[in-house]
Design a protein around this motif. Structure first.
Motif, PDB file in Angstrom:
ATOM      1  N   GLU A  36       0.821  -1.218   0.000  1.00 51.57           N
ATOM      2  CA  GLU A  36       0.000   0.000   0.000  1.00 51.57           C
ATOM      3  C   GLU A  36       0.853   1.266   0.000  1.00 51.57           C
ATOM      4  OE1 GLU A  36      -3.058   0.022  -0.856  1.00 51.57           O
ATOM      5  OE2 GLU A  36      -3.225  -2.150  -0.738  1.00 51.57           O
ATOM      6  N   MET A  54      -8.076   5.731  -2.776  1.00 56.38           N
ATOM      7  CA  MET A  54      -8.286   4.295  -2.580  1.00 56.38           C
ATOM      8  C   MET A  54      -7.149   3.675  -1.763  1.00 56.38           C
ATOM      9  SD  MET A  54      -8.957   1.236  -5.313  1.00 56.38           S
ATOM     10  CE  MET A  54      -7.421   1.416  -6.173  1.00 56.38           C
ATOM     11  N   HIS A  55      -5.905   3.986  -2.111  1.00 59.23           N
ATOM     12  CA  HIS A  55      -4.784   3.325  -1.435  1.00 59.23           C
ATOM     13  C   HIS A  55      -4.515   3.881  -0.047  1.00 59.23           C
ATOM     14  CE1 HIS A  55      -4.233   0.587  -4.613  1.00 59.23           C
ATOM     15  NE2 HIS A  55      -4.187   1.575  -5.495  1.00 59.23           N
ATOM     16  N   LYS A  57      -6.981   4.654   1.946  1.00 58.42           N
ATOM     17  CA  LYS A  57      -7.984   3.887   2.696  1.00 58.42           C
ATOM     18  C   LYS A  57      -7.524   2.448   2.897  1.00 58.42           C
ATOM     19  CE  LYS A  57     -11.875   6.700   1.181  1.00 58.42           C
ATOM     20  NZ  LYS A  57     -12.970   6.825   0.216  1.00 58.42           N
ATOM     21  N   ASP A  58      -6.988   1.839   1.828  1.00 57.71           N
ATOM     22  CA  ASP A  58      -6.513   0.455   1.920  1.00 57.71           C
ATOM     23  C   ASP A  58      -5.333   0.339   2.887  1.00 57.71           C
ATOM     24  OD1 ASP A  58      -8.473  -0.297   0.121  1.00 57.71           O
ATOM     25  OD2 ASP A  58      -7.089  -0.525  -1.582  1.00 57.71           O
ATOM     26  N   LYS A  61      -6.664   0.285   6.361  1.00 53.02           N
ATOM     27  CA  LYS A  61      -7.234  -1.042   6.632  1.00 53.02           C
ATOM     28  C   LYS A  61      -6.149  -2.075   6.905  1.00 53.02           C
ATOM     29  CE  LYS A  61     -11.291  -0.362   3.733  1.00 53.02           C
ATOM     30  NZ  LYS A  61     -11.889  -0.702   2.434  1.00 53.02           N
TER      31      LYS A  61
END
Length: 149
Positions: A36, A54-55, A57-58, A61
């Protein structure tokens, strides 16, 4: 904000699926947090808002801290915030992403080669190449932030 140009997946689903499969293959056996960081840093360099969103957020996570995400654009100055392996991967990410800056310098490649096995290095370079494909697709078609697949 500019309007999206098209929804790529609808018009080239086979290319989308092939690129997704390449991304998944490249990630195999690499640390998810490192993955990530690499995906996010290349997306920052390429100014791909969709992929940055997106990344980031990833990465959260995957357990990444806010401090490390905040410092990623200045990773070289952040010192021990990132491991030597992560710094080697980030240097390689920038060199492979911005080929117009003199290609991939030997010292950058050697730094990464000292931290990663050859199979890992092959996957890491593949991962960097793949995120650059995604960045270029999303920037070209102006994929809106938050418009996840």
């Amino acid at each position: 904000m500019t309007a999206p140009r098209m929804r790529f997946v609808q018009h080239a689903p086979d290319v989308y699926e092939a690129t997704l499969a390449l991304t998944q293959a490249a990630k195999k056996d690499l640390d998810p947090v490192l993955v990530e960081l690499v995906l996010l840093r290349a997306s920052q360099v390429n100014h791909c808002a969709f992929c940055i969103d997106m990344h980031a957020k990833d990465a959260r996570k995957a357990g990444e801290s806010e401090q490390r995400l905040d410092l990623l654009p200045a990773w070289e100055e952040a010192g021990a915030v990132y491991t030597e392996k992560e710094r080697a991967a980030l240097a390689l990410t920038e060199a492979v992403t911005v080929l117009t800056d003199g290609f991939v310098p030997d010292e950058v490649y050697e730094r990464a080669a000292a931290q990663f096995s050859e199979p890992e290095l092959a996957r890491l370079v593949s991962l960097i190449a793949t995120i650059n494909v995604w960045n270029r697709i999303n920037v070209a078609f102006r994929t809106p932030v938050g418009n996840m697949r």
